[in-house]
Scaffold this motif. Structure first.
Motif, mmCIF file in Angstrom:
data_model
loop_
_atom_site.group_PDB
_atom_site.id
_atom_site.type_symbol
_atom_site.label_atom_id
_atom_site.label_comp_id
_atom_site.label_asym_id
_atom_site.label_seq_id
_atom_site.Cartn_x
_atom_site.Cartn_y
_atom_site.Cartn_z
ATOM 1 N N SER A 1 0.864 -1.190 0.000
ATOM 2 C CA SER A 1 0.000 0.000 0.000
ATOM 3 C C SER A 1 0.892 1.229 0.000
ATOM 4 O O SER A 1 1.776 1.362 0.843
ATOM 5 C CB SER A 1 -0.889 -0.023 1.241
ATOM 6 N N PRO B 1 0.653 5.401 -0.002
ATOM 7 C CA PRO B 1 -0.148 6.626 -0.017
ATOM 8 C C PRO B 1 0.243 7.476 -1.230
ATOM 9 O O PRO B 1 1.420 7.565 -1.574
ATOM 10 C CB PRO B 1 0.240 7.317 1.293
ATOM 11 N N ARG C 1 3.177 10.064 -1.280
ATOM 12 C CA ARG C 1 4.579 9.661 -1.221
ATOM 13 C C ARG C 1 5.202 9.502 -2.594
ATOM 14 O O ARG C 1 6.339 9.099 -2.726
ATOM 15 C CB ARG C 1 4.743 8.338 -0.469
ATOM 16 N N ALA D 1 10.389 7.376 -2.268
ATOM 17 C CA ALA D 1 11.749 7.584 -1.767
ATOM 18 C C ALA D 1 12.348 6.295 -1.219
ATOM 19 O O ALA D 1 13.536 6.223 -0.970
ATOM 20 C CB ALA D 1 11.745 8.653 -0.680
ATOM 21 N N ALA D 2 11.522 5.270 -1.016
ATOM 22 C CA ALA D 2 12.033 4.002 -0.510
ATOM 23 C C ALA D 2 12.275 3.062 -1.675
ATOM 24 O O ALA D 2 11.386 2.830 -2.492
ATOM 25 C CB ALA D 2 11.035 3.387 0.457
ATOM 26 N N SER E 1 12.634 -0.015 -1.540
ATOM 27 C CA SER E 1 12.007 -1.319 -1.359
ATOM 28 C C SER E 1 10.516 -1.315 -1.641
ATOM 29 O O SER E 1 9.888 -2.359 -1.576
ATOM 30 C CB SER E 1 12.262 -1.807 0.072
ATOM 31 N N HIS F 1 13.502 9.092 9.331
ATOM 32 C CA HIS F 1 12.530 8.194 8.715
ATOM 33 C C HIS F 1 12.357 6.886 9.464
ATOM 34 O O HIS F 1 11.334 6.241 9.338
ATOM 35 C CB HIS F 1 12.927 7.923 7.270
ATOM 36 N N GLY G 1 1.225 8.120 16.388
ATOM 37 C CA GLY G 1 1.765 8.422 15.068
ATOM 38 C C GLY G 1 3.050 7.719 14.738
ATOM 39 O O GLY G 1 3.765 8.129 13.839
ATOM 40 N N LEU H 1 4.996 7.453 11.305
ATOM 41 C CA LEU H 1 4.135 7.115 10.169
ATOM 42 C C LEU H 1 4.075 8.247 9.152
ATOM 43 O O LEU H 1 3.839 8.019 7.973
ATOM 44 C CB LEU H 1 2.729 6.776 10.662
ATOM 45 N N ALA H 2 4.332 9.490 9.596
ATOM 46 C CA ALA H 2 4.300 10.599 8.645
ATOM 47 C C ALA H 2 5.437 10.478 7.630
ATOM 48 O O ALA H 2 5.379 11.077 6.565
ATOM 49 C CB ALA H 2 4.423 11.924 9.383
ATOM 50 N N ARG H 3 6.491 9.732 7.960
ATOM 51 C CA ARG H 3 7.627 9.588 7.054
ATOM 52 C C ARG H 3 7.581 8.259 6.289
ATOM 53 O O ARG H 3 8.417 8.016 5.441
ATOM 54 C CB ARG H 3 8.943 9.645 7.833
ATOM 55 N N LEU H 4 6.639 7.399 6.626
ATOM 56 C CA LEU H 4 6.586 6.074 6.011
ATOM 57 C C LEU H 4 6.274 6.197 4.519
ATOM 58 O O LEU H 4 5.373 6.929 4.128
ATOM 59 C CB LEU H 4 5.511 5.243 6.708
ATOM 60 N N GLN H 5 7.011 5.470 3.685
ATOM 61 C CA GLN H 5 6.797 5.554 2.242
ATOM 62 C C GLN H 5 5.711 4.586 1.784
ATOM 63 O O GLN H 5 4.839 4.939 1.006
ATOM 64 C CB GLN H 5 8.095 5.266 1.496
ATOM 65 N N SER H 6 5.780 3.354 2.227
ATOM 66 C CA SER H 6 4.743 2.387 1.885
ATOM 67 C C SER H 6 4.871 1.208 2.839
ATOM 68 O O SER H 6 5.843 1.111 3.589
ATOM 69 C CB SER H 6 4.878 1.922 0.429
ATOM 70 N N HIS I 1 8.316 0.201 4.414
ATOM 71 C CA HIS I 1 9.339 0.701 3.507
ATOM 72 C C HIS I 1 9.701 2.143 3.862
ATOM 73 O O HIS I 1 8.846 3.015 3.819
ATOM 74 C CB HIS I 1 8.839 0.638 2.065
ATOM 75 N N THR I 2 10.954 2.355 4.203
ATOM 76 C CA THR I 2 11.437 3.708 4.476
ATOM 77 C C THR I 2 12.632 3.970 3.563
ATOM 78 O O THR I 2 13.048 3.088 2.818
ATOM 79 C CB THR I 2 11.902 3.846 5.929
ATOM 80 N N VAL I 3 13.166 5.171 3.625
ATOM 81 C CA VAL I 3 14.349 5.458 2.813
ATOM 82 C C VAL I 3 15.489 4.540 3.263
ATOM 83 O O VAL I 3 15.478 3.999 4.360
ATOM 84 C CB VAL I 3 14.769 6.936 2.948
ATOM 85 N N ALA J 1 -0.538 6.052 8.029
ATOM 86 C CA ALA J 1 0.445 6.799 7.251
ATOM 87 C C ALA J 1 -0.204 7.979 6.560
ATOM 88 O O ALA J 1 0.361 9.070 6.513
ATOM 89 C CB ALA J 1 1.106 5.872 6.226
ATOM 90 N N VAL J 2 -1.409 7.770 6.032
ATOM 91 C CA VAL J 2 -2.113 8.856 5.353
ATOM 92 C C VAL J 2 -2.511 9.930 6.359
ATOM 93 O O VAL J 2 -2.276 11.125 6.151
ATOM 94 C CB VAL J 2 -3.346 8.304 4.620
ATOM 95 N N ALA K 1 0.491 11.963 7.680
ATOM 96 C CA ALA K 1 1.069 12.864 6.690
ATOM 97 C C ALA K 1 0.204 14.103 6.545
ATOM 98 O O ALA K 1 0.712 15.198 6.341
ATOM 99 C CB ALA K 1 1.210 12.154 5.347
#
Lengths: 202, 553
Positions: A138, A140, A143, A168-169, A171, B335, B441, B459-464, B484-486, B513-514, B517
């Motif tokens: 998933s 958002p 991102r 940015a990830a 993975s 992140h 959060g 969670l505000a920095r979480l990518q997916s 998934h983070t940087v 996450a939504v 953010a």
């Protein structure tokens, strides 16, 4: 944007810690062997509350088949050269084994392509793929860093394109293959538009 | 407020080309000394020379004039090249971005947007530090996208960082409490404040009568700077500062995985000596052991004077005895956070904290590790303080208790959703502790029983977020999950989790996450939230705006 009216009933109580489900995990420690609670059939990963999955074009099977056949030809040629020219008998066996495994997996190719799916939810893109090794992701919309559309030679002949949603990830790995070219362009524009309205920094 | 961030073009410290080309200068010096060492010995100790050196050869060959001409020519070329490169290397800080122009033949123009700044790092290598110069680096996300200003006057670099961060924070006015009054003596070597085109190196020379006095001032300012505490006492409230006692630092280095390596090496040498007959082993291992001493010493000196402190513009991590370095990470640039404890540290209750961040400084962090280790070693109290600094809003007692349980609990019903008993097939020791929870959060993932680990992801920095299942886990009604983070040293994944729980986690975290953010305001951390909420995203662009742009012509 009608989708925004969908209530998100999960995000609002993020402050409350999740209560672990008492049914599994740490039951009374007196339970017997660790294996006893494994049922004869395992449980597939599935998202019961997810809506309708959009599938990729069935023609994408052709792309996969052509790719596999090319791979097979290369393997067979290499094995044959080793066997006939250099008299290495083992190469023939290894080549035959690789060819057999590839052919068997080729038989599952239509199912594997059918397993690829995506859906645009209110705030995120949902993606799934795989039958033996399943994967759900998933992302958002906010991102999104960029959307990438690529067309391979075979896919171009069939009028297909691959869409990659880059965050940015590294993975995240959301790549939707085998979309009809018009669909891919429309999906890209839609994703960019959604990302614009939900822009988050990094 | 210093005038460096006023939107005009400024130059770097005049000695910058020399300091940047430091290795080259040292190589040249080394070459000269190696060729003329007997002459030096003769000069200093009066021991007569036995053989001739290049100077004798030139003298006897009657080529003195030519030699002088060549030396003068080379010097001229070097001076012209250095002064040209200094003149052409300019930078400016506007309300929007930091820009650097450089290059003589190949001009390059690099621009970093202020709202995309991931961190500002000030490094003072030993020799520039002796001359009162510092290197300032603005990191933004991306490969090789950083903007580097090498070198600036030491006090000017500190002031410039304060201004850059203030502009980036969204506060347009200087803060009421600007930390640290600037010592007037430190402002002396300030040619950068001259308007472009006016600042000549010659301006530096004071009038003849004052020269001795000025030199004295300069020297005492340098010494004062060199001996000053690494962390300006006014920069941060003292109760927020975390330091590492020297004994704990030594202990943490001794009880590390590297020591096991060294012990195995020593053991091998001893056995080879006792058994005898295999000198090659000695030859193979001994240099490595000597090198390892150097490794220990450098890790030690690089972590000395370590401090982490909260400032209004983010977390400041500083360290170093001879070469000092300190980086300020603005709020919301972290992140993922990993708190780990190797087995050997458990008797002492020590922990290490590393982070994932989008921008990477090109300079090493404390202990020579990547700059992603924010706490090389610390007690449980230190961990609490550091988490409070890097995850603001995480200081409530409930969360604190949760973190403590996440770190030390053996498992059980303690606020974490743990893996079921059947996960013992895949995680025979750690399955009781492998679990997650979501609070305030942030997602907390806990795992590992020998080497304990707790991962916190804002969670505000979480990518997916993704969940996976292969044939083995399907048979066991398990799945694995990954946030998934940087890229970074912290991997936010759970190897085993009940399949239904995985789906619940997937839904909760993707919704969280939504939501986080939407309410996140950290890109302009000084603005009041109400104002930030109405800031509309820039229309027209199809992808996220680039953090840095570079034009090379």
């Amino acid at each position: 944007m009608a989708e925004q009216s969908v209530p998100d009933n999960l995000g609002n109580d993020a402050a409350a810690p999740l209560v672990p489900d008492p049914e599994h995990g740490y039951g009374p420690a007196a339970t017997a062997d660790p294996v006893t609670d494994v049922p004869p059939v395992g449980a597939r990963l599935d998202l019961p509350e997810a809506g309708e999955w959009k599938r990729v074009s069935p023609k994408y099977v052709m792309v996969e088949i052509v790719g596999t056949v090319v791979f097979l030809v290369i393997v067979c040629a290499a094995a044959g050269a080793l066997w006939l020219l250099l008299d290495q008998t083992w190469a023939a066996w290894v080549g035959a084994a690789i060819a057999l495994v590839t052919l068997i997996s080729l038989a599952f190719e239509p199912r594997r392509v059918r397993s690829i799916g995506y859906q645009l939810r209110a705030d995120d893109l949902l993606f799934r793929r795989g039958i033996m090794y399943q994967r759900f992701v998933s992302v958002p919309y906010g991102r999104m860093q960029l959307v990438d559309i690529t067309r391979g030679p075979v896919a171009r002949v069939l009028g297909l394109a691959d869409l990659k949603f880059v965050t940015a990830a590294a993975s995240s790995g959301v790549a939707i293959p085998g979309l009809a070219e018009a669909d891919a362009d429309a999906l890209r524009d839609r994703l960019v538009e959604l990302a614009e309205s939900r822009r988050a920094g990094l | 407020m210093t005038s460096l961030a006023d939107g005009d073009w400024h130059r770097l410290h005049p000695a910058s080309p020399l300091l940047r080309g430091g290795i080259f200068v040292f190589a040249l010096l080394g070459f000269v000394i190696a060729n003329l060492r007997e002459r030096f010995v003769d000069l200093v100790f009066g021991i007569p020379r036995e053989s001739g050196d290049p100077l004798d050869a030139i003298y006897e060959g009657g080529a003195v004039g030519w030699a002088l001409l060549i030396v003068a020519g080379v010097l001229l070329v070097i001076i012209v090249a250095f002064s040209l490169s200094w003149r052409m290397h300019t930078f400016r800080v506007t309300d929007e971005s930091v820009e650097v122009r450089s290059g003589i033949l190949f001009r390059s123009h690099r621009q970093a947007r202020l709202d995309r700044i991931q961190g500002v790092n000030i490094v003072r290598p030993l020799i520039p530090r002796l001359f009162g110069a510092a290197k300032l680096e603005v990191s933004v996300a991306g490969q090789d996208a950083n903007v580097q200003l090498a070198y600036l006057g030491s006090a000017l670099a500190d002031g410039l960082r304060r201004d850059i961060l203030r502009l980036a924070s969204g506060a347009r006015q200087p803060r009421a409490a600007v930390p640290g009054p600037i010592d007037p003596g430190q402002l002396l070597p300030a040619p950068e404040t001259d308007p472009p085109g006016v600042g000549q190196p010659g301006d530096l020379v004071a009038p003849a009568g004052n020269r001795r006095h000025a030199l004295n001032d300069y020297a005492s300012a340098r010494v004062g700077e060199f001996l000053a505490p690494e962390l300006d006492p006014d920069a941060a409230p003292p109760e927020s500062v975390v330091r590492i006692p020297v004994l704990r630092l030594i202990g943490s280095i001794v009880f590390s995985g590297f020591t096991v390596f060294v012990l195995v090496g020593i053991g091998a040498i001893i056995t080879s000596v006792i058994v005898g007959g295999s000198e090659w082993l000695l030859i193979a291992i001994f240099p490595g052991l000597i090198a390892s001493v150097g490794y220990y010493v450098s890790r030690f000196t690089k972590s000395l004077r370590y401090s982490i402190a909260g400032t209004p513009d983010g977390v400041r991590v500083g360290f170093g005895l001879l070469t000092t370095s300190n980086e300020t990470l603005p709020p919301g640039r972290i992140h993922a956070i990993g708190v780990t404890q190797p087995l050997a540290w458990r008797p002492f209750g020590w922990w290490q904290i590393s982070i994932n961040k989008a921008g990477h400084s090109t300079n090493d962090g404390a202990a020579g590790q990547a700059a992603t280790t924010v706490l090389p070693v610390g007690s449980l109290t230190d961990v609490g303080k550091v988490l409070e600094l890097i995850l603001p809003g995480f200081a409530i007692d409930e969360q604190r208790a949760l973190v403590i349980r996440g770190l030390t609990s053996r498992g059980g019903n303690d606020g974490f959703a743990n893996a079921p008993r059947r996960a013992a097939w895949l995680r025979p020791f750690s399955w009781r502790r492998t679990g997650y929870t979501v609070t305030a959060g942030a997602a907390l993932l806990r795992r590992g029983v020998l080497s304990r680990e707790l991962v916190l992801v804002p969670l505000a920095r979480l990518q997916s977020v993704g969940i996976d299942q292969g044939p083995v886990r399907r048979r066991l009604r398990l799945a694995s999950a990954r946030l998934h983070t940087v890229t970074g040293p912290v991997s936010a994944s759970l190897g085993v989790i009940d399949v239904d729980e995985a789906v619940r986690m997937f839904e909760a975290i993707s919704a969280g996450a939504v939501a986080s953010a939407d309410s996140d305001t950290s890109h302009h951390w000084s603005l009041v939230p109400a104002v930030t909420a109405t800031v509309a995203p820039a229309p027209g662009s199809t992808a996220a705006p680039a953090a840095a742009t570079e034009v090379t012509s």
